[in-house]
Scaffold this active site. Structure first.
Site, short mmCIF file in Angstrom:
data_model
loop_
_atom_site.label_atom_id
_atom_site.label_comp_id
_atom_site.label_asym_id
_atom_site.label_seq_id
_atom_site.Cartn_x
_atom_site.Cartn_y
_atom_site.Cartn_z
CB CYS A 20 3.62 61.18 19.41
SG CYS A 20 2.14 60.16 19.26
CB CYS B 198 3.33 56.15 21.30
SG CYS B 198 3.08 56.44 19.55
CG ASP C 179 22.65 69.57 61.99
OD1 ASP C 179 22.26 69.80 63.13
OD2 ASP C 179 23.66 68.89 61.72
CG ASP D 241 26.05 65.82 58.78
OD1 ASP D 241 25.26 66.13 59.70
OD2 ASP D 241 27.28 65.71 58.94
CG ASP E 239 20.62 66.14 60.90
OD1 ASP E 239 20.21 66.76 61.90
OD2 ASP E 239 21.80 66.15 60.52
#
Length: 733
Positions: free
Chosen positions: A16, A19, A421, A624, A628
């Site tokens: 649980c 624990c 971009d 990409d 950037d």
């Protein structure tokens, strides 16, 4: 000085949220540990250290807390628990068989049946359920007590022992007035059976939430067909393949390594890696990713990455890291879980004493206290958040969306602005040279000189110029002393003469008069084309030699991507280094308002544009390239396109495995759905306890019903999570 390290462990014995909290606390107290995170849903622990501590003291700390830890290497998943699952299934079946005769009389009562097994028969059936099949609760509860803590097992052990003990007392010492004394063996036995059933169902459901990561792990072939220098081919373990080795892949086989195609032509099915449903053509010079399927041709690859450095291994690591990290909302749950069990024990004790002294009926008081103990649901609290994160990041990964961590997942749903971009993100990123204008009419010489400056450059515009020069048979020798002028262009020397090639801004800085070509440049820019200018130094001044215009059409999916984001209530912004005319032309084709176009933005200034937008609401940046990366890091959430660079992916919170901008809307959608599931799960987990515990304390809940509710609480939470697996992305071909 040792360098920081992260260690992973499989943890056994947790049942649980209490624990998980105890294991986390034990690990965090080990000297040299800077942070520890325990995931109840995967039964794993991640420990960040300063490098001075090895796995042994951490394993010992977990053992002292009452659990077992097994070190995992960087790429391994927790060992399969198939034996444990079979044992649990067997124990559940035996518990059900032994409990059925005890519960049948209770089920017959509404239909007028009033019969019961003799007391000693009930004792004989209930005892093995209590102390053999229910031994796990005693063992785990005792470990919790030794660690001066509590968990779900302790609540179950105390509650069922109270019901069983009360029945034994009545069996031995009560004087029956009318037949058998009041016995409650069926309550304790059925509660244990129901909880065993709940744990079994929960384990099955938890395994389903990890299907995505297991599907990725299954993509790793065990062997590769290695071509030796003498031309002989031999099948060898993938672990023995090294970078630079030649690997042969036959039709229908999975690529065992990342590599570059040297021989052959084929198509690759990359759907499980990138979510791309259409096979991708592969020919000499193309890159292939390990785990993809080779369709129809025999290929020879030169290995570029293996093992932990392969794309598949990095994808798996990214998904595992996201599933292991905690969402910010989990901190509240952790605080509740830390005090949950002690509070429930106190409420049960108060229920026992309150009912006992108020009514004098200590039997009913005990049953009410038992109901309080067994209705408590710490498991549901512990599973609510991690299972949703596992399911959400899993289905996202199958769609080609890699989410770095739970914080990125939770933040993505709050986005209000998405900045893109332009080049390579909203456009194909492969511009072509579409127009040349030489001031002296010698277009071939203009092309040659521009290509000489750009030979060896990886910039998309440079590749377009070199490609055009190659096609025209006008490829020159490279220029000398080439210097990049950041965000403006470049400078170099051809036969001792200085030349500059770049933007209108660069021409202004050098004092170059554009003359009659200024009108041509404006016309090309009005068509959405990027314009570069070539100028040479003569007699101490700069003179224009001509212009080059480049076309980079929008991606076919870009308009749909912008429309999808706007339908989600998001504002879209384009950030581009191109001139305003070129940027506006693309923006209008995609449906982005003119006011939301930022043009002529230098790479260094993109991050500042993102920070300015962030003052108006949570902003995402989609890009990409290397330039950037600062903007991706400055955004609340950065989205790196899969065709981009490792630098961009490292700076981003979300990586899109293919160059499809529609995946941005899909990522936001899956984030919103996952966060909604977390909130639903926490609601159900809390409501079980908030409603159930007071009802049990008030004597309005039978212990058997309480046990069933406790067992079903975690099952209902995980089952609700599994509905996320039905999510499908829009970006389908």
């Amino acid at each position: 000085m040792p360098s920081p390290a992260e260690l992973r462990f499989a943890v056994r014995g947790m049942t649980c949220a209490s624990c998980a909290g105890r294991v986390e606390k034990a690990l965090a107290q080990v000297p040299g540990v800077s942070a520890a995170s325990v995931n109840l849903a995967t039964d794993t622990a991640s420990v960040a250290t300063d490098g001075s501590v090895g796995p042994e003291p951490l394993v010992e700390a977990v053992k002292q807390a009452g659990y077992e830890a097994l070190p995992l290497d960087g790429d391994s998943a927790p060992p399969p628990a198939s034996d444990a699952a079979a044992r649990e299934r067997r124990h559940l079946a035996l518990a059900a068989l032994l409990s059925l005769p005890l519960v049948l009389p209770m089920l017959a009562m509404p239909f007028g049946g009033h019969w019961a097994l003799p007391g000693w028969w009930q004792f004989a059936l209930a005892t093995p359920v209590q102390f053999w099949l229910g031994a796990r609760f005693y063992r785990a509860g005792w470990k919790a007590l030794k660690a001066r803590s509590g968990n779900m097992d302790l609540l179950v052990a105390i509650g069922t022992s109270a019901g069983y003990g009360l029945s034994v007392y009545h069996l031995l010492f009560s004087q029956p007035h009318h037949g058998e004394p009041p016995l409650y063996f069926e309550a304790s036995a059925v509660i244990i059976t129901l909880i065993l059933m709940g744990k079994w169902l929960e384990a099955r459901a938890k395994r389903q939430t990890t299907e995505a990561i297991r599907a990725l792990q299954a993509l790793r072939p065990a062997t590769a067909r290695l071509r030796h220098r003498n031309g002989r081919e031999a099948e060898v373990p993938v672990a023995t393949v090294r970078t630079g080795d030649l690997v042969v892949v036959l039709p229908g086989e999975r690529f065992p390594v990342d590599g570059e195609v040297l021989e052959g032509r084929s198509h690759a099915d990359e759907s499980l890696l990138s979510g791309e449903s259409l096979p991708v053509a592969k020919e000499p010079g193309d890159h292939v990713t390990g785990g993809a399927v080779n369709a129809e041709g025999r290929l020879v690859l030169r290995t570029t990455a293996v093992g932990a450095e392969s794309a598949l291994a990095r994808i798996i690591r990214l998904v595992e890291d996201a599933q292991a990290k905690k969402a910010p909302i989990q901190r509240i749950v952790d605080r509740v879980s830390a005090v949950f069990v002690p509070v429930v024990v106190v409420i049960a004790l108060a229920t026992l004493l309150g009912w006992g002294f108020a009514s004098g009926d200590w039997t009913q008081a005990t049953l009410n206290a038992v109901a309080v103990l067994v209705i408590a649901c710490p498991c549901a609290l512990g599973l609510a958040t991690p299972t949703a994160i596992m399911a959400g990041t899993g289905v996202a990964a199958q769609a080609g969306i890699l989410i770095k961590d739970a914080e990125a997942l939770e933040t993505t749903r709050t986005l209000r602005i998405v900045a893109f971009d332009k080049t390579g993100t909203l456009t194909a990123g492969k511009p072509e040279l579409v127009a040349l204008r030489a001031t002296d009419g010698n277009h071939t010489r203009l092309l040659q000189r521009a290509a000489a400056l750009q030979l060896g450059s990886e910039h998309p515009l440079a590749r377009a110029v070199v490609s055009a020069a190659t096609a025209a048979g006008a490829l020159p020798a490279p220029a000398q002393g080439i210097t990049a002028l950041q965000g403006r262009g470049l400078e170099g020397r051809i036969e001792g003469q200085r030349l500059v090639l770049g933007s209108s801004r660069l021409m202004q800085e050098r004092g170059v008069a554009l003359g009659a070509l200024a009108t041509d440049g404006e016309a090309e820019a009005g068509k959405g084309r990027s314009v570069s200018w070539l100028a040479s130094e003569r007699d101490g001044g700069w003179q224009l030699e001509g212009l080059l215009a480049f076309g980079d059409p929008p991606r076919p999916e870009a308009r749909e991507a912008i429309a999808a984001l706007r339908s989600q209530g998001l504002r879209t912004v384009m950030v581009s280094g191109d001139n305003r005319g070129a940027a506006l032309s693309v923006a209008r084709a995609l449906g982005i308002p003119d006011d939301d176009v930022r043009a002529d933005v230098l790479p260094a200034d993109k991050a500042e544009v993102v920070r300015e937008l962030a003052r108006q609401g949570h902003v995402a940046m989609v890009g990409d390239g290397v330039n950037d990366a600062p903007a991706l890091a400055a955004a609340h959430v950065g989205f790196a396109m899969g065709g981009g660079t490792d630098v961009a992916m490292h700076a981003a919170g979300v990586t899109l495995m293919r160059g499809d901008p529609r995946l941005v809307a899909d990522a936001i959608d899956v984030s919103r759905r996952t966060t909604r599931k977390i909130h639903q799960n926490l609601f159900w987990a809390f409501i079980y306890n908030v409603v159930g515990i007071p009802l049990a304390a008030a004597g309005l809940l039978n212990p058997v019903v309480a046990g069933a509710a406790m067992a079903l609480s975690s099952v209902s939470v995980v089952s609700n999570t599994l509905l996320l697996r039905r999510w499908t992305p829009r970006a389908r071909h």
